[in-house]
Design a protein around this motif. Structure first.
Motif, short mmCIF file in Angstrom:
data_model
loop_
_atom_site.label_atom_id
_atom_site.label_comp_id
_atom_site.label_asym_id
_atom_site.label_seq_id
_atom_site.Cartn_x
_atom_site.Cartn_y
_atom_site.Cartn_z
N SER A 191 20.70 18.96 29.51
CA SER A 191 20.59 17.51 29.56
C SER A 191 21.96 16.85 29.59
O SER A 191 22.21 15.92 30.37
CB SER A 191 19.78 17.02 28.37
OG SER A 191 19.65 15.63 28.38
N TRP A 222 15.69 15.08 32.00
CA TRP A 222 14.36 15.67 32.09
C TRP A 222 14.28 16.75 33.17
O TRP A 222 13.37 17.58 33.14
CB TRP A 222 13.31 14.59 32.34
CG TRP A 222 13.12 13.73 31.13
CD1 TRP A 222 13.60 12.46 30.95
CD2 TRP A 222 12.44 14.08 29.92
NE1 TRP A 222 13.25 12.00 29.70
CE2 TRP A 222 12.54 12.98 29.06
CE3 TRP A 222 11.77 15.22 29.49
CZ2 TRP A 222 11.98 13.00 27.79
CZ3 TRP A 222 11.21 15.22 28.23
CH2 TRP A 222 11.33 14.11 27.39
N TRP A 232 13.89 20.60 32.16
CA TRP A 232 12.64 21.36 31.98
C TRP A 232 12.35 22.24 33.18
O TRP A 232 11.88 23.38 33.03
CB TRP A 232 11.47 20.42 31.72
CG TRP A 232 11.53 19.79 30.38
CD1 TRP A 232 11.81 18.49 30.10
CD2 TRP A 232 11.37 20.43 29.11
NE1 TRP A 232 11.82 18.28 28.75
CE2 TRP A 232 11.54 19.46 28.11
CE3 TRP A 232 11.08 21.74 28.72
CZ2 TRP A 232 11.44 19.76 26.75
CZ3 TRP A 232 10.98 22.03 27.37
CH2 TRP A 232 11.16 21.04 26.41
#
Length: 164
Positions: free
Chosen positions: A88, A99, A102
């Protein structure tokens, strides 16, 4: 009444306090493993990623020699959280949302069995190729040189320090 207080000045060589050393970036902080709200440069990303991959490999090696699964799972989850934080921070430096980390962790999970010696299949080979491409992008391409929505670039503030 004086609003400002003065500290006595000494002419001796001052030894920096531990907090001063950490604040000015002489010793890298380990905050990149649990915070995800600022930015980190290429060096911090590569070093943080190397530490996390080594820890994950160590858990796998320990599991072969009898690490109970009830102990391995929480350790893997903590490493996953730390990996998400490191990803991140680097994505923030590149001007992207954290995000996306992920998806990168999903690629890592799909490619990891190949590192354990399991027979590769099409999915794990594809994931490994994409993972190498993404890692090269994050490790080699410079971050944004100007202020973005995640803060100033790492070169304009002390290494790994928090922005107030």
């Amino acid at each position: 009444m004086d609003v400002y207080s003065r500290k006595p000045v000494t002419l001796s060589l001052a030894i920096p306090r531990t907090t001063d050393v950490l604040t000015y970036g002489m010793i890298p902080r380990i905050e990149i493993f649990w915070q995800s709200s600022h930015r980190v440069g290429r060096t911090g990303f590569v070093l943080g990623s190397a530490v996390l991959v080594a820890l994950r490999a160590g858990i796998d090696m320990w599991a072969v020699h009898g690490l109970p699964s009830w102990l391995a799972l929480p350790m893997i989850l903590v490493i996953g959280y730390s990996a998400m934080c490191v990803l991140s921070l680097r994505l923030h430096d590149r001007g992207r949302s954290g995000w996306w980390g992920w998806l990168i962790l999903l690629l890592f999970a799909l490619a990891w069995p190949m590192a354990q010696g399991t027979a590769p299949d099409v999915v794990s080979i594809g994931a490994a190729i994409l993972l190498v491409t993404v890692f090269a992008d994050l490790a080699l391409m410079p971050g944004q040189k100007t202020l973005n929505r995640h803060g100033p670039p790492p070169s304009q503030r002390p290494l790994f320090s928090s922005v107030s």
